[in-house]
Design a protein around this motif. Sequence first.
Motif, PDB file in Angstrom:
ATOM      1  N   UNK A  18       0.819  -1.215  -0.051  1.00 53.23           N
ATOM      2  CA  UNK A  18       0.124   0.044  -0.050  1.00 53.23           C
ATOM      3  C   UNK A  18       0.847   1.309  -0.084  1.00 53.23           C
ATOM      4  N   UNK A  19       0.469   2.388  -0.226  1.00 51.07           N
ATOM      5  CA  UNK A  19       0.913   3.613  -0.211  1.00 51.07           C
ATOM      6  C   UNK A  19       0.270   4.478   1.170  1.00 51.07           C
ATOM      7  N   UNK A  20       1.348   4.602   2.010  1.00 50.58           N
ATOM      8  CA  UNK A  20       0.858   5.405   3.070  1.00 50.58           C
ATOM      9  C   UNK A  20       1.833   6.658   3.289  1.00 50.58           C
ATOM     10  N   UNK A  21       1.083   7.624   4.102  1.00 51.41           N
ATOM     11  CA  UNK A  21       1.947   8.833   4.548  1.00 51.41           C
ATOM     12  C   UNK A  21       3.232   8.599   5.478  1.00 51.41           C
ATOM     13  N   UNK A  22       4.259   9.230   5.351  1.00 54.70           N
ATOM     14  CA  UNK A  22       5.635   8.901   5.846  1.00 54.70           C
ATOM     15  C   UNK A  22       5.228   9.374   7.369  1.00 54.70           C
ATOM     16  N   UNK A  23       5.764   8.328   8.377  1.00 56.20           N
ATOM     17  CA  UNK A  23       5.563   8.954   9.632  1.00 56.20           C
ATOM     18  C   UNK A  23       6.492   9.967   9.891  1.00 56.20           C
ATOM     19  N   UNK A  24       6.218  10.626  11.247  1.00 52.34           N
ATOM     20  CA  UNK A  24       7.346  11.577  11.906  1.00 52.34           C
ATOM     21  C   UNK A  24       7.785  11.196  13.254  1.00 52.34           C
ATOM     22  N   UNK A  25       9.131  11.531  13.407  1.00 47.87           N
ATOM     23  CA  UNK A  25       9.647  10.971  14.910  1.00 47.87           C
ATOM     24  C   UNK A  25       8.863  11.967  15.901  1.00 47.87           C
ATOM     25  N   UNK A  88       5.923  14.027   3.313  1.00 47.63           N
ATOM     26  CA  UNK A  88       4.902  13.907   4.056  1.00 47.63           C
ATOM     27  C   UNK A  88       4.845  14.141   5.345  1.00 47.63           C
ATOM     28  N   UNK A  89       3.827  14.224   6.093  1.00 49.55           N
ATOM     29  CA  UNK A  89       3.897  14.495   7.431  1.00 49.55           C
ATOM     30  C   UNK A  89       3.226  13.302   8.482  1.00 49.55           C
ATOM     31  N   UNK A  90       2.821  12.506   7.584  1.00 49.81           N
ATOM     32  CA  UNK A  90       2.364  11.256   8.378  1.00 49.81           C
ATOM     33  C   UNK A  90       1.201  11.424   9.091  1.00 49.81           C
ATOM     34  N   UNK A  91      -0.059  12.295   8.477  1.00 52.34           N
ATOM     35  CA  UNK A  91      -1.086  12.342   8.982  1.00 52.34           C
ATOM     36  C   UNK A  91      -1.843  10.938   8.917  1.00 52.34           C
ATOM     37  N   UNK A  92      -2.822  10.611   9.740  1.00 52.88           N
ATOM     38  CA  UNK A  92      -3.413   9.438   9.662  1.00 52.88           C
ATOM     39  C   UNK A  92      -2.732   8.103  10.082  1.00 52.88           C
ATOM     40  N   UNK A  93      -1.521   8.220  10.287  1.00 50.77           N
ATOM     41  CA  UNK A  93      -0.519   7.075  10.913  1.00 50.77           C
ATOM     42  C   UNK A  93      -0.846   6.956  12.220  1.00 50.77           C
ATOM     43  N   UNK A  94      -1.157   5.746  12.932  1.00 52.36           N
ATOM     44  CA  UNK A  94      -1.508   5.749  14.175  1.00 52.36           C
ATOM     45  C   UNK A  94      -0.311   6.092  14.949  1.00 52.36           C
ATOM     46  N   UNK A  95      -0.370   6.859  16.002  1.00 55.10           N
ATOM     47  CA  UNK A  95       0.554   7.568  16.849  1.00 55.10           C
ATOM     48  C   UNK A  95       1.371   6.434  17.724  1.00 55.10           C
ATOM     49  N   UNK A  96       2.530   6.880  18.178  1.00 49.75           N
ATOM     50  CA  UNK A  96       3.206   5.807  18.863  1.00 49.75           C
ATOM     51  C   UNK A  96       3.599   6.879  20.443  1.00 49.75           C
ATOM     52  N   UNK A  97       3.768   6.217  21.277  1.00 49.59           N
ATOM     53  CA  UNK A  97       3.956   6.734  22.605  1.00 49.59           C
ATOM     54  C   UNK A  97       5.217   7.360  22.732  1.00 49.59           C
ATOM     55  N   UNK A  98       5.630   8.552  23.419  1.00 53.97           N
ATOM     56  CA  UNK A  98       6.991   8.858  23.369  1.00 53.97           C
ATOM     57  C   UNK A  98       7.735   7.918  24.583  1.00 53.97           C
ATOM     58  N   UNK A  99       9.160   7.777  23.725  1.00 57.43           N
ATOM     59  CA  UNK A  99       9.984   6.963  24.396  1.00 57.43           C
ATOM     60  C   UNK A  99      11.299   7.584  24.887  1.00 57.43           C
ATOM     61  N   UNK A 100      11.682   7.557  26.102  1.00 57.66           N
ATOM     62  CA  UNK A 100      12.851   8.400  26.399  1.00 57.66           C
ATOM     63  C   UNK A 100      14.050   7.880  25.927  1.00 57.66           C
TER      64      UNK A 100
END
Length: 357
Positions: A18-25, A88-100
Amino acid sequence: MRAIAFTETGGPEVLRLVDLPTPQPGPGEVLIRVAYAGINYGEVQHRLGDFGAPEGETVTGLEVSGRVVATGAEVPGRGEVTGSEVPGRGEGVPGRGAVSAEGADGLAVGDLVAAYLPDGGGYAEYAVAPAPFVFPLGGLDLRTGGGAALILTTAYGVLAGAARIGAGDTVLIHAAAGGVGSVAAQLARALGASAVYGTVSTPEKAEYAKRFGYDAVFVRDGFVDAVHEATGGRGVGIVLDPVGGPTRLASFDALAPFGRVAVYGEAGRHPDLHLPVLPVWKNNRTLTGYNIGDLSRRAPALLRTHALAALSLAASGDVRIDITDEYEPARAPEAHRVLEAGANKGKAVLAFSLSGV
C-alpha cells in the motif's frame, strides 16, 4: 511511502503493498529510511492477531537497517533534515507513545543504523524507532544489519539474561537452523559454553545448522535420548526453547542438575502448558523466560546493553548472521508462508529503499 500493511488478521494473504503517509518522529524517536527489514516469527504473530486487532492500515516489522533521516526532540546528537529528504507529514498514521532517549548514543542525520521496533512499522520505506533501540552498524553491511537487531538481541538476552549462562555451561538450542538459533550457538560459545547442541525438524536442516559451531545437531524426535547419549547421561545446563508444547515439556528431561529451560517463543502455536511444581523442585530444575517486548517497556537500558554487546560480536566477526533469502516487498506474503511452514533456514529480509540509502 510504500509499505506492507494489513487491516484484518489472517493468513499471509492479508498482507498488501500500500501507499501510506511517511511517519514523523516524536520526542525520543528517530526516523529511518529503511534499506532492509528483517522477517521474523513475531511478525507472523502480529498478522495472526496475537498482539491485538489491527487499527486501520497496520504495518508490521520488528527490525530494520537504514539511514537516519530525522530525529525528534530529546534525541542526543539531534540533527536537522530538509523537507525534501522526508516526504509527507504522517497524518493518519497511528501514533506511538513517546519513549525516553536516555541511554542512547548520539545520533545524526545520515548515520547508518540497525534498529529494533517494539511497536512494528518496519515493513515500509520509512520507519520510526525509539532512540535507545537504534544502534550503529559498526562493521556490518546494511543487508546483514537488516536482520540483526531483533535476533542478536534476543539470542544474547535469553542466554545472558534469562539463562544466566556461565563459563563451562552446556547448551541445547531448539530451532537450531533458524535466525535466532544460528546466532545463539555462536553467542553461547562467545559467552563461555563448553558444548552446544541443537535440534531441528529435518535432517536437511541439521546439515545446515552444523555450520554455526554446534557440537551435534539432532532431529527433534527423540532428542532427549540423543542429549543424554552426547553428555554421558548428565544432560545439559541450559535449553533454549522457542517451540513450546511437547518439545518444551520434554526439555526438562534433558536437563542436568540445576539446569534451566529458557523459553523465548511459541512457534509451534501449542496450547500453554500447565506445569506441576513438584517435579521442578525434586529434580533441581528451573524454568525461565525472555520476552524482548516486555524488556523494551520495563528495562530499555538493559535491552540496549544486550543489543550493543551482541552487535559488537557480530561486527568483530565472532558471530555471523546468515542472510539466506531476500524478498521484494510485494513478496512478503510468500516470505511469511515459508516461515509458517517451518521451511526457512537462517535469516530472510525484505529489500526496500536501496537506491536512496
